[in-house]
Design a protein around this motif. Sequence first.
Motif, mmCIF file in Angstrom:
data_model
loop_
_atom_site.group_PDB
_atom_site.id
_atom_site.type_symbol
_atom_site.label_atom_id
_atom_site.label_comp_id
_atom_site.label_asym_id
_atom_site.label_seq_id
_atom_site.Cartn_x
_atom_site.Cartn_y
_atom_site.Cartn_z
ATOM 1 N N CYS A 22 68.244 47.694 -6.199
ATOM 2 C CA CYS A 22 69.043 47.018 -7.212
ATOM 3 C C CYS A 22 68.406 47.337 -8.561
ATOM 4 N N ALA A 23 68.872 46.713 -9.591
ATOM 5 C CA ALA A 23 68.272 46.953 -10.911
ATOM 6 C C ALA A 23 67.965 45.633 -11.597
ATOM 7 N N THR A 24 67.595 44.625 -10.809
ATOM 8 C CA THR A 24 67.392 43.284 -11.358
ATOM 9 C C THR A 24 65.932 42.978 -11.690
ATOM 10 N N CYS A 25 65.117 44.027 -11.746
ATOM 11 C CA CYS A 25 63.729 43.869 -12.208
ATOM 12 C C CYS A 25 63.457 44.861 -13.337
ATOM 13 N N HIS A 26 64.526 45.246 -14.023
ATOM 14 C CA HIS A 26 64.476 46.208 -15.124
ATOM 15 C C HIS A 26 63.564 45.700 -16.243
ATOM 16 N N VAL A 27 62.730 46.586 -16.752
ATOM 17 C CA VAL A 27 61.876 46.283 -17.904
ATOM 18 C C VAL A 27 61.848 47.499 -18.828
ATOM 19 N N TYR A 28 61.390 47.261 -20.047
ATOM 20 C CA TYR A 28 61.107 48.335 -20.991
ATOM 21 C C TYR A 28 59.594 48.461 -21.092
ATOM 22 N N VAL A 29 59.092 49.645 -20.834
ATOM 23 C CA VAL A 29 57.664 49.894 -20.980
ATOM 24 C C VAL A 29 57.384 50.038 -22.470
ATOM 25 N N ASP A 30 56.352 49.360 -22.944
ATOM 26 C CA ASP A 30 55.964 49.459 -24.341
ATOM 27 C C ASP A 30 55.721 50.925 -24.699
ATOM 28 N N ASP A 31 56.165 51.343 -25.872
ATOM 29 C CA ASP A 31 56.065 52.746 -26.292
ATOM 30 C C ASP A 31 54.666 53.336 -26.097
ATOM 31 N N GLU A 32 53.660 52.550 -26.369
ATOM 32 C CA GLU A 32 52.268 53.004 -26.246
ATOM 33 C C GLU A 32 51.891 53.377 -24.808
ATOM 34 N N TRP A 33 52.636 52.853 -23.844
ATOM 35 C CA TRP A 33 52.288 53.023 -22.433
ATOM 36 C C TRP A 33 53.190 53.982 -21.662
ATOM 37 N N THR A 34 54.265 54.453 -22.252
ATOM 38 C CA THR A 34 55.248 55.233 -21.489
ATOM 39 C C THR A 34 54.656 56.484 -20.854
ATOM 40 N N GLU A 35 53.798 57.171 -21.561
ATOM 41 C CA GLU A 35 53.224 58.396 -21.003
ATOM 42 C C GLU A 35 52.329 58.099 -19.798
ATOM 43 N N ARG A 36 51.523 57.046 -19.894
ATOM 44 C CA ARG A 36 50.628 56.699 -18.773
ATOM 45 C C ARG A 36 51.395 56.180 -17.562
ATOM 46 N N VAL A 37 52.459 55.449 -17.805
ATOM 47 C CA VAL A 37 53.272 54.936 -16.695
ATOM 48 C C VAL A 37 54.032 56.085 -16.036
ATOM 49 N N GLY A 38 54.527 56.993 -16.851
ATOM 50 C CA GLY A 38 55.249 58.146 -16.333
ATOM 51 C C GLY A 38 56.732 57.865 -16.170
ATOM 52 N N PRO A 39 57.483 58.914 -15.860
ATOM 53 C CA PRO A 39 58.939 58.778 -15.719
ATOM 54 C C PRO A 39 59.318 58.226 -14.349
ATOM 55 N N PRO A 40 60.532 57.733 -14.227
ATOM 56 C CA PRO A 40 60.997 57.239 -12.924
ATOM 57 C C PRO A 40 61.252 58.399 -11.957
ATOM 58 N N GLU A 41 61.058 58.110 -10.665
ATOM 59 C CA GLU A 41 61.427 59.067 -9.619
ATOM 60 C C GLU A 41 62.952 59.080 -9.506
ATOM 61 N N ALA A 42 63.507 60.032 -8.776
ATOM 62 C CA ALA A 42 64.960 60.215 -8.680
ATOM 63 C C ALA A 42 65.675 58.954 -8.191
ATOM 64 N N MET A 43 65.142 58.314 -7.147
ATOM 65 C CA MET A 43 65.800 57.123 -6.588
ATOM 66 C C MET A 43 65.842 55.985 -7.617
ATOM 67 N N GLU A 44 64.734 55.797 -8.329
ATOM 68 C CA GLU A 44 64.684 54.760 -9.361
ATOM 69 C C GLU A 44 65.656 55.100 -10.490
ATOM 70 N N GLU A 45 65.698 56.349 -10.875
ATOM 71 C CA GLU A 45 66.610 56.768 -11.932
ATOM 72 C C GLU A 45 68.061 56.477 -11.545
ATOM 73 N N ASP A 46 68.401 56.706 -10.287
ATOM 74 C CA ASP A 46 69.747 56.381 -9.808
ATOM 75 C C ASP A 46 70.031 54.888 -9.936
ATOM 76 N N MET A 47 69.058 54.054 -9.602
ATOM 77 C CA MET A 47 69.253 52.604 -9.678
ATOM 78 C C MET A 47 69.352 52.133 -11.125
ATOM 79 N N LEU A 48 68.660 52.812 -12.027
ATOM 80 C CA LEU A 48 68.718 52.435 -13.445
ATOM 81 C C LEU A 48 70.128 52.595 -14.019
ATOM 82 N N ASP A 49 70.955 53.387 -13.356
ATOM 83 C CA ASP A 49 72.355 53.510 -13.786
ATOM 84 C C ASP A 49 73.073 52.171 -13.736
ATOM 85 N N PHE A 50 72.562 51.230 -12.944
ATOM 86 C CA PHE A 50 73.178 49.914 -12.794
ATOM 87 C C PHE A 50 72.549 48.860 -13.706
ATOM 88 N N ALA A 51 71.528 49.237 -14.445
ATOM 89 C CA ALA A 51 70.813 48.291 -15.304
ATOM 90 C C ALA A 51 71.555 48.073 -16.621
#
Length: 106
Positions: free
Chosen positions: A46-75
Amino acid sequence: MPKLTIVAFDGTRFDLDVDQGSTVMENAVRNSVPGIEAECGGACACATCHVYVDDEWTERVGPPEAMEEDMLDFAFDVRPTSRLSCQIRMKAVLDGLIVHVPERQA
């Protein structure tokens, strides 16, 4: 213990000491952070735990995997820093991570 800050939509900060290996979602639910619904319990179904990673942390957290990216379409209001908090596992390199909860979940 890594530190994690979750900022609720109203600006309330939840400064947490968390276990390595736990997810941001697990810690949000455990600490009753408003706006994290986590309907699927962390199964990336689902996409009910959606958050925004603080800009300072986006590189360390990294991008979403394909499955997560698909779920983000519903966020709601997806942004370049959007992630599902169930897919962010806390580790030493994320000590001090800051995430923001959106206005609402999808």
